[in-house]
Design a protein around this motif. Structure first.
Motif, short mmCIF file in Angstrom:
data_model
loop_
_atom_site.label_atom_id
_atom_site.label_comp_id
_atom_site.label_asym_id
_atom_site.label_seq_id
_atom_site.Cartn_x
_atom_site.Cartn_y
_atom_site.Cartn_z
N PRO A 11 5.85 3.66 -3.38
CA PRO A 11 4.76 4.46 -2.84
C PRO A 11 5.25 5.89 -2.63
O PRO A 11 6.33 6.08 -2.07
N GLY A 16 1.11 9.02 -9.44
CA GLY A 16 -0.18 9.69 -9.67
C GLY A 16 0.01 11.13 -10.12
O GLY A 16 -0.63 11.61 -11.06
N GLY A 35 -4.41 1.28 -7.93
CA GLY A 35 -4.73 1.74 -6.57
C GLY A 35 -6.08 2.47 -6.57
O GLY A 35 -6.93 2.23 -5.71
N LYS A 60 -0.21 -4.95 1.97
CA LYS A 60 0.17 -6.14 1.19
C LYS A 60 -0.35 -6.03 -0.24
O LYS A 60 -1.37 -5.38 -0.48
N LEU A 62 -2.29 -7.37 -3.53
CA LEU A 62 -3.39 -8.31 -3.82
C LEU A 62 -2.89 -9.40 -4.77
O LEU A 62 -1.87 -9.23 -5.43
N MET A 67 -5.44 -9.01 -10.01
CA MET A 67 -5.04 -7.69 -10.52
C MET A 67 -4.96 -7.70 -12.05
O MET A 67 -5.39 -6.75 -12.70
N TYR A 138 -3.06 15.80 -3.57
CA TYR A 138 -2.48 17.08 -3.15
C TYR A 138 -1.37 16.82 -2.15
O TYR A 138 -1.26 15.74 -1.57
P1 AP5 Z 1 -1.40 2.63 -4.96
O1 AP5 Z 1 -2.54 3.52 -4.74
O2 AP5 Z 1 -0.89 2.44 -6.34
O3 AP5 Z 1 -0.20 3.10 -3.99
P2 AP5 Z 1 1.36 3.14 -4.15
O4 AP5 Z 1 1.98 2.37 -5.25
O5 AP5 Z 1 1.82 2.84 -2.79
O6 AP5 Z 1 1.67 4.58 -4.65
P3 AP5 Z 1 1.05 5.92 -4.10
O7 AP5 Z 1 -0.27 6.16 -4.75
O8 AP5 Z 1 1.12 5.92 -2.61
O9 AP5 Z 1 2.13 6.97 -4.59
P4 AP5 Z 1 2.33 7.67 -5.98
O10 AP5 Z 1 3.59 7.16 -6.58
O11 AP5 Z 1 1.10 7.65 -6.84
O12 AP5 Z 1 2.65 9.14 -5.48
P5 AP5 Z 1 1.79 10.48 -5.52
O13 AP5 Z 1 1.74 11.06 -6.89
O14 AP5 Z 1 0.49 10.27 -4.81
O15 AP5 Z 1 -1.73 1.20 -4.36
C1 AP5 Z 1 -2.30 1.08 -3.07
C2 AP5 Z 1 -2.38 -0.38 -2.66
O16 AP5 Z 1 -3.24 -1.10 -3.57
C3 AP5 Z 1 -1.07 -1.17 -2.68
O17 AP5 Z 1 -0.33 -0.97 -1.50
C4 AP5 Z 1 -1.59 -2.60 -2.83
O18 AP5 Z 1 -2.08 -3.08 -1.60
C5 AP5 Z 1 -2.76 -2.43 -3.78
N1 AP5 Z 1 -2.35 -2.58 -5.19
C6 AP5 Z 1 -2.34 -1.59 -6.14
N2 AP5 Z 1 -1.88 -2.05 -7.32
C7 AP5 Z 1 -1.57 -3.37 -7.11
C8 AP5 Z 1 -1.01 -4.39 -7.93
N3 AP5 Z 1 -0.67 -4.16 -9.20
N4 AP5 Z 1 -0.83 -5.61 -7.38
C9 AP5 Z 1 -1.17 -5.88 -6.12
N5 AP5 Z 1 -1.70 -4.96 -5.28
C10 AP5 Z 1 -1.89 -3.71 -5.77
O19 AP5 Z 1 2.74 11.42 -4.66
C11 AP5 Z 1 2.86 11.25 -3.29
C12 AP5 Z 1 2.77 12.57 -2.56
O20 AP5 Z 1 3.89 13.35 -2.92
C13 AP5 Z 1 1.55 13.41 -2.93
O21 AP5 Z 1 1.10 14.09 -1.79
C14 AP5 Z 1 2.07 14.39 -3.98
O22 AP5 Z 1 1.32 15.60 -3.99
C15 AP5 Z 1 3.47 14.58 -3.48
N6 AP5 Z 1 4.45 14.91 -4.50
C16 AP5 Z 1 4.52 14.40 -5.75
N7 AP5 Z 1 5.57 14.93 -6.39
C17 AP5 Z 1 6.16 15.77 -5.50
C18 AP5 Z 1 7.30 16.59 -5.54
N8 AP5 Z 1 8.02 16.69 -6.64
N9 AP5 Z 1 7.66 17.29 -4.45
C19 AP5 Z 1 6.92 17.22 -3.32
N10 AP5 Z 1 5.83 16.46 -3.21
C20 AP5 Z 1 5.46 15.73 -4.29
#
Ligand code: AP5
Ligand code: MG
Length: 217
Positions: A11, A16, A35, A60, A62, A67, A138
């Motif tokens: 996460p 994204g 997600g 948690k 799903l 999925m 963002y």
């Molecule tokens: P999901 O939405 O996929 O969440 P995640 O895996 O926890 O990942 P995130 O979206 O939180 O992070 P990201 O890696 O996309 O980072 P981002 O680019 O936003 O899933 C949510 C939930 O859905 C799961 O917990 C689960 O319950 C369920 N689910 C989903 N898929 C599933 C599956 N296959 N099986 C079962 N359940 C499932 O970046 C994060 C932040 O950092 C942003 O603010 C961004 O602007 C910033 N950022 C990015 N790069 C940089 C950088 N270089 N420097 C500074 N900041 C940065």
């Protein structure tokens, strides 16, 4: 050759953010974020959405079958099963990886990239994350919106994800690191696994782009 890419990352590791950048460079690539799909179901109050809401709030995963079915439907709906696509956030378990392999048949995944970002960097990022209902992401420091707390494209208000509170983030990170080794071994055994690392997406992106291009040529 079509690119069938899986982004594997904790996460907040930037799945994204990197997807958006990759789509700009490779316009014929289509991305699916499980997600984002689940958040759309929640917004539309569908039966899956109600179930997803409970799981996501708890940090948690799903059920695997659900999925896998959701991703299969989406691949079919967008008619991209034999084209280039990127999966953000799926598969997350070996059982999901097996289900995907079975459903893709001859169009199996040909690149899995693990985003290796230090956990302490991640926690700070998530606290600063704001998003739009379209899935646009963002960060108040890294990529702030042009107008504070408003989406760049629609001007609509941004929000913070309900699962981005410190307690849920801890649970999501724990689950991720528990699943990582088995799924990594699975894709290593298929000969498609690679890893990119670094503290910022500016370091990670060129490495990811190079790997993606190498499969397309
Ligand atoms: P999901 O939405 O996929 O969440 P995640 O895996 O926890 O990942 P995130 O979206 O939180 O992070 P990201 O890696 O996309 O980072 P981002 O680019 O936003 O899933 C949510 C939930 O859905 C799961 O917990 C689960 O319950 C369920 N689910 C989903 N898929 C599933 C599956 N296959 N099986 C079962 N359940 C499932 O970046 C994060 C932040 O950092 C942003 O603010 C961004 O602007 C910033 N950022 C990015 N790069 C940089 C950088 N270089 N420097 C500074 N900041 C940065
Ligand atoms: Mg994401």
């Amino acid at each position: 050759m079509p690119l069938r890419l899986v982004l594997l990352g904790a996460p907040g590791s930037g799945k994204g953010t990197l997807t958006t950048r990759l789509l700009k460079q490779i316009p014929h690539l289509t991305s699916i974020s499980t997600g984002d799909l689940l958040r759309a179901e929640i917004q539309n109050s569908t039966p899956i959405g109600r179930l997803a809401d409970a799981y996501i709030k708890e940090g948690k995963l799903l059920p695997d079958e659900l999925m896998a079915g959701m991703v299969e439907t989406e691949l079919a709906k967008r008619k991209i099963i034999d084209k280039s696509f990127l999966l953000d956030g799926f598969p997350r378990t070996t059982s999901q990886a097996l289900e995907l392999e079975r459903r893709l048949q001859d169009n199996s995944i040909n690149l899995v990239v693990e985003l290796d970002v230090p956990p302490d960097v991640i926690v700070g990022r998530i606290a600063n994350r704001w998003m739009h209902s379209s899935g646009r992401v963002y960060n108040l420091e890294y990529n702030p919106p042009k107008v504070p707390f408003k989406d760049d494209v629609t001007g609509e208000p941004l929000f913070q994800r309900p699962d981005d509170n410190p307690e849920t983030v801890r649970k999501r990170l724990k689950t991720y690191y528990e699943q990582l080794e088995p799924i990594k071994r699975f894709y290593q055994s298929r000969g498609v696994y690679d890893k990119v690392g670094g503290e910022t997406s500016d370091i990670i992106f060129p490495q990811l782009y190079r790997l993606a291009r190498s499969r397309l040529d």
